[in-house]
Motif scaffolding. Structure first.
Motif, mmCIF file in Angstrom:
data_model
loop_
_atom_site.group_PDB
_atom_site.id
_atom_site.type_symbol
_atom_site.label_atom_id
_atom_site.label_comp_id
_atom_site.label_asym_id
_atom_site.label_seq_id
_atom_site.Cartn_x
_atom_site.Cartn_y
_atom_site.Cartn_z
ATOM 1 N N MET A 1 0.837 -1.185 0.000
ATOM 2 C CA MET A 1 0.000 0.000 0.000
ATOM 3 C C MET A 1 0.876 1.239 0.000
ATOM 4 S SD MET A 1 -3.517 0.018 2.259
ATOM 5 C CE MET A 1 -3.247 -1.494 3.109
ATOM 6 N N HIS A 2 0.413 2.278 -0.659
ATOM 7 C CA HIS A 2 1.149 3.530 -0.597
ATOM 8 C C HIS A 2 0.190 4.685 -0.287
ATOM 9 C CE1 HIS A 2 -0.030 3.588 -4.883
ATOM 10 N NE2 HIS A 2 0.028 4.901 -4.781
ATOM 11 N N PHE A 3 0.754 5.714 0.319
ATOM 12 C CA PHE A 3 -0.024 6.856 0.780
ATOM 13 C C PHE A 3 -0.347 7.777 -0.389
ATOM 14 C CE2 PHE A 3 -0.485 11.106 2.650
ATOM 15 C CZ PHE A 3 -1.459 10.844 3.590
ATOM 16 N N VAL A 4 -1.563 8.289 -0.414
ATOM 17 C CA VAL A 4 -2.025 9.215 -1.443
ATOM 18 C C VAL A 4 -2.426 10.521 -0.760
ATOM 19 C CG1 VAL A 4 -3.815 9.640 -3.182
ATOM 20 C CG2 VAL A 4 -2.861 7.340 -2.895
ATOM 21 N N GLU A 5 -1.936 11.636 -1.294
ATOM 22 C CA GLU A 5 -2.295 12.955 -0.771
ATOM 23 C C GLU A 5 -3.769 13.254 -1.046
ATOM 24 O OE1 GLU A 5 -0.340 15.180 0.923
ATOM 25 O OE2 GLU A 5 1.309 13.743 0.886
ATOM 26 N N TYR A 6 -4.389 13.972 -0.152
ATOM 27 C CA TYR A 6 -5.768 14.436 -0.314
ATOM 28 C C TYR A 6 -5.739 15.807 -0.970
ATOM 29 C CZ TYR A 6 -10.508 15.877 1.169
ATOM 30 O OH TYR A 6 -11.815 16.312 1.214
ATOM 31 N N ASN A 7 -6.413 15.937 -2.097
ATOM 32 C CA ASN A 7 -6.474 17.208 -2.802
ATOM 33 C C ASN A 7 -7.679 17.996 -2.283
ATOM 34 O OD1 ASN A 7 -6.863 19.342 -4.641
ATOM 35 N ND2 ASN A 7 -5.841 18.184 -6.258
ATOM 36 N N ARG A 8 -7.435 18.809 -1.274
ATOM 37 C CA ARG A 8 -8.502 19.585 -0.641
ATOM 38 C C ARG A 8 -9.196 20.532 -1.620
ATOM 39 N NH1 ARG A 8 -8.586 19.003 4.625
ATOM 40 N NH2 ARG A 8 -6.908 17.750 5.477
ATOM 41 N N ASN A 9 -8.416 21.107 -2.516
ATOM 42 C CA ASN A 9 -8.999 22.039 -3.486
ATOM 43 C C ASN A 9 -10.007 21.345 -4.394
ATOM 44 O OD1 ASN A 9 -7.557 24.248 -2.509
ATOM 45 N ND2 ASN A 9 -5.823 23.842 -3.859
ATOM 46 N N GLU A 10 -9.688 20.135 -4.838
ATOM 47 C CA GLU A 10 -10.625 19.380 -5.685
ATOM 48 C C GLU A 10 -11.911 19.066 -4.922
ATOM 49 O OE1 GLU A 10 -10.578 18.447 -8.953
ATOM 50 O OE2 GLU A 10 -8.753 19.631 -9.192
ATOM 51 N N ALA A 11 -11.783 18.663 -3.667
ATOM 52 C CA ALA A 11 -12.956 18.344 -2.850
ATOM 53 C C ALA A 11 -13.835 19.584 -2.662
ATOM 54 C CB ALA A 11 -12.524 17.787 -1.496
ATOM 55 N N VAL A 12 -13.207 20.713 -2.365
ATOM 56 C CA VAL A 12 -13.954 21.956 -2.137
ATOM 57 C C VAL A 12 -14.599 22.441 -3.432
ATOM 58 C CG1 VAL A 12 -13.696 24.404 -1.528
ATOM 59 C CG2 VAL A 12 -12.666 22.635 -0.087
ATOM 60 N N GLU A 13 -13.889 22.366 -4.536
ATOM 61 C CA GLU A 13 -14.472 22.801 -5.812
ATOM 62 C C GLU A 13 -15.669 21.934 -6.182
ATOM 63 O OE1 GLU A 13 -14.070 25.618 -7.544
ATOM 64 O OE2 GLU A 13 -12.861 26.056 -5.766
ATOM 65 N N TYR A 14 -15.569 20.627 -5.935
ATOM 66 C CA TYR A 14 -16.704 19.738 -6.190
ATOM 67 C C TYR A 14 -17.879 20.153 -5.309
ATOM 68 C CZ TYR A 14 -19.439 15.558 -7.103
ATOM 69 O OH TYR A 14 -20.448 14.694 -7.481
ATOM 70 N N ALA A 15 -17.608 20.410 -4.051
ATOM 71 C CA ALA A 15 -18.673 20.805 -3.116
ATOM 72 C C ALA A 15 -19.361 22.085 -3.571
ATOM 73 C CB ALA A 15 -18.099 20.979 -1.707
ATOM 74 N N LYS A 16 -18.587 23.061 -3.971
ATOM 75 C CA LYS A 16 -19.164 24.334 -4.413
ATOM 76 C C LYS A 16 -19.954 24.169 -5.708
ATOM 77 C CE LYS A 16 -15.842 27.473 -2.255
ATOM 78 N NZ LYS A 16 -14.773 28.464 -2.533
ATOM 79 N N THR A 17 -19.463 23.324 -6.593
ATOM 80 C CA THR A 17 -20.139 23.099 -7.874
ATOM 81 C C THR A 17 -21.491 22.420 -7.683
ATOM 82 O OG1 THR A 17 -18.047 22.961 -9.059
ATOM 83 C CG2 THR A 17 -19.957 21.916 -10.117
ATOM 84 N N TRP A 18 -21.556 21.434 -6.788
ATOM 85 C CA TRP A 18 -22.750 20.600 -6.659
ATOM 86 C C TRP A 18 -23.587 20.888 -5.414
ATOM 87 C CZ3 TRP A 18 -24.449 18.193 -10.736
ATOM 88 C CH2 TRP A 18 -23.559 17.868 -11.759
ATOM 89 N N ALA A 19 -23.264 21.896 -4.634
ATOM 90 C CA ALA A 19 -24.000 22.167 -3.395
ATOM 91 C C ALA A 19 -25.490 22.407 -3.630
ATOM 92 C CB ALA A 19 -23.395 23.366 -2.665
ATOM 93 N N MET A 20 -25.824 23.070 -4.690
ATOM 94 C CA MET A 20 -27.215 23.427 -4.941
ATOM 95 C C MET A 20 -27.829 22.613 -6.094
ATOM 96 S SD MET A 20 -27.333 25.500 -2.497
ATOM 97 C CE MET A 20 -28.934 26.292 -2.599
ATOM 98 N N ALA A 21 -27.162 21.517 -6.456
ATOM 99 C CA ALA A 21 -27.628 20.668 -7.554
ATOM 100 C C ALA A 21 -27.284 19.214 -7.239
ATOM 101 C CB ALA A 21 -26.968 21.102 -8.862
ATOM 102 N N ARG A 22 -27.651 18.320 -8.138
ATOM 103 C CA ARG A 22 -27.365 16.897 -7.974
ATOM 104 C C ARG A 22 -26.586 16.387 -9.180
ATOM 105 N NH1 ARG A 22 -29.017 18.592 -3.943
ATOM 106 N NH2 ARG A 22 -30.437 17.699 -2.436
#
Length: 160
Positions: A1-22
């Protein structure tokens, strides 16, 4: 197994894009328990890119009929992220005032964790969140009613 960095910016951009939609790639859980943790899982996947396909106790979504409970249930989501040591996202419990963008907040009603929020910003050190069910975009945590709130800080992930 190897460690993978969490891309916080990608997660936040997804959240902002889909917060008011599905996103039509996922079942909408409104009316069948709520869509908040399904939305949080989508955001987490956008930032980590790894699922855990362990039957029953993993964290994955293939279809509306092939998914883990942790994908869409607030309590199971929290339990999985905080206890996972295998493939998939890794996190630890954290005080609200130490969270970063891309982390999560679990709301508790005194009996169970019932709502999952995605931290997408801060205003005067107060978390701003995006969420589904009661769709919210950059909403102040203080506007929610709950007994307790616990943070989930995402550390990264493990990939086989």
């Amino acid at each position: 197994m190897h460690f993978v960095e969490y891309n916080r910016n990608e997660a936040v951009e997804y959240a902002k894009t889909w917060a008011m939609a599905r996103n039509s790639q996922y079942l909408n859980f409104d009316g069948i328990g709520g869509d908040c943790t399904n939305f949080a899982s989508q955001c987490l996947l956008a930032g980590i890119g790894i699922m855990n396909y362990t039957k029953d106790i993993g964290w994955y979504y293939n279809s509306s009929t092939d998914r883990a409970a942790a994908w869409s249930d607030a309590g199971y989501f929290r339990k999985f992220i905080l206890s996972n040591t295998n493939e998939g996202p890794l996190g630890n419990s954290a005080p609200i005032n130490s969270l970063e963008k891309g982390d999560f907040i679990s709301l508790n009603n005194g009996i169970e964790y019932y709502h999952t929020l995605v931290v997408t910003g801060f205003e005067n050190n107060e978390p701003l969140v995006c969420a589904h069910t009661d769709d919210s975009y950059m909403r102040k945590l203080s506007t929610y009613h709950y007994i307790s709130a616990q943070g989930i800080h995402i550390l990264g992930g493990n990939k086989l």
